[in-house]
Design an enzyme around this catalytic site. Structure first.
Site, short mmCIF file in Angstrom:
data_model
loop_
_atom_site.label_atom_id
_atom_site.label_comp_id
_atom_site.label_asym_id
_atom_site.label_seq_id
_atom_site.Cartn_x
_atom_site.Cartn_y
_atom_site.Cartn_z
CG ASP A 169 -1.92 1.06 1.32
OD1 ASP A 169 -1.88 1.98 0.49
OD2 ASP A 169 -2.76 1.00 2.24
CE LYS A 186 -2.62 -4.20 -17.95
NZ LYS A 186 -2.72 -5.62 -17.50
CG ASP A 239 -7.83 0.72 -8.43
OD1 ASP A 239 -7.66 0.25 -9.57
OD2 ASP A 239 -7.57 0.08 -7.39
CD GLU A 269 -2.44 7.00 -23.30
OE1 GLU A 269 -2.55 7.95 -24.09
OE2 GLU A 269 -1.46 6.85 -22.54
#
Length: 233
Positions: free
Chosen positions: A118, A213, A141, A215
């Site tokens: 994280d 990938k 995300d 984009e």
């Protein structure tokens, strides 16, 4: 001393996650990557203090921190094109970390290290003030549902933490293919007093950022791509 931000660091160790953990399928080549962990991985945990970046890379050089490096497609291309800067790639998904380490080995790159975890605790405790030359946050995300917007990595408190780690003149570069997230990013970054937009609104697509990938997927779906380039004053 550990570097923390009083507005974001949670002494309990709990916080809202900014990623949606999806356990991908482990492939045979990922077993090969296990042997590369001592060479390329950053072993860090909360409470262990700030990372000795110079020791990690074996030299003193400008530091780039990429939050969410995915499978390392952009990381590899940009690190190879810019060997005089070191890159700390942060990625929560083990499969992406494995792909990146295998790519580093294949290309013989020595200026990238990978943290599998994280990003937020690392920002709060693991990096020294004014130690980062550039933050890259590419296609994070999106958390498209409004009730989940609080999980987005680009929001005021997290950006202010990044600003505390950026050196004066350092860069914060974000990219997304989600229009409402792009608007939120622009609003948040514009609202941080120590940041200055290099452009009037969104930036033209920089040639130095490779097409990944994510984009390509966004373009195929008919979505526009939004880059933002801000400098710390």
């Amino acid at each position: 001393m550990p570097v923390t931000d009083q507005h974001t660091a949670d002494p309990s160790g709990r916080h809202i996650l900014t990623f949606n953990f999806r356990q991908g399928r482990k492939k045979a080549r990922h077993d090969e990557a296990d042997a590369l962990i001592p060479r390329y991985a950053l072993d860090w945990s909360r409470g262990s203090g700030a990372v000795d970046v110079e020791a990690l890379f074996g030299r003193k050089a400008p530091l780039v921190v990429e939050i969410g490096s995915g499978n390392g497609e952009a990381t590899l291309a940009m690190a190879e094109a810019d060997p005089d800067r070191d890159v700390l790639a942060v990625e929560v998904f083990p499969q992406g970390v494995a792909d990146l380490m295998l790519g580093l080995e294949r290309r013989g790159l020595e200026n990238v290290r990978v943290y599998n975890g994280d990003a937020l605790p690392l920002l709060w405790e693991g990096l020294a003030a004014d130690s980062v030359d550039e933050f890259r946050v590419y296609f994070p995300d999106p958390w498209t549902k409004k009730r989940h917007h609080k999980r987005r990595i680009i929001q005021d408190e997290h950006v202010r933490t990044m600003c505390g780690l950026l050196r004066p003149g350092g860069t914060l570069h974000t990219a997304t293919d989600i229009a409402d997230y792009a608007e939120q990013m622009l609003e948040v970054l514009d609202g941080v007093e120590v940041l200055e937009n290099r452009f009037d609104g969104f930036a033209p697509r920089p040639d130095h950022r490779p097409v990944t990938k994510f984009e390509r997927r966004g373009r195929k779906a008919g979505r526009d791509i939004y880059d933002l380039l801000f400098t710390k004053k």
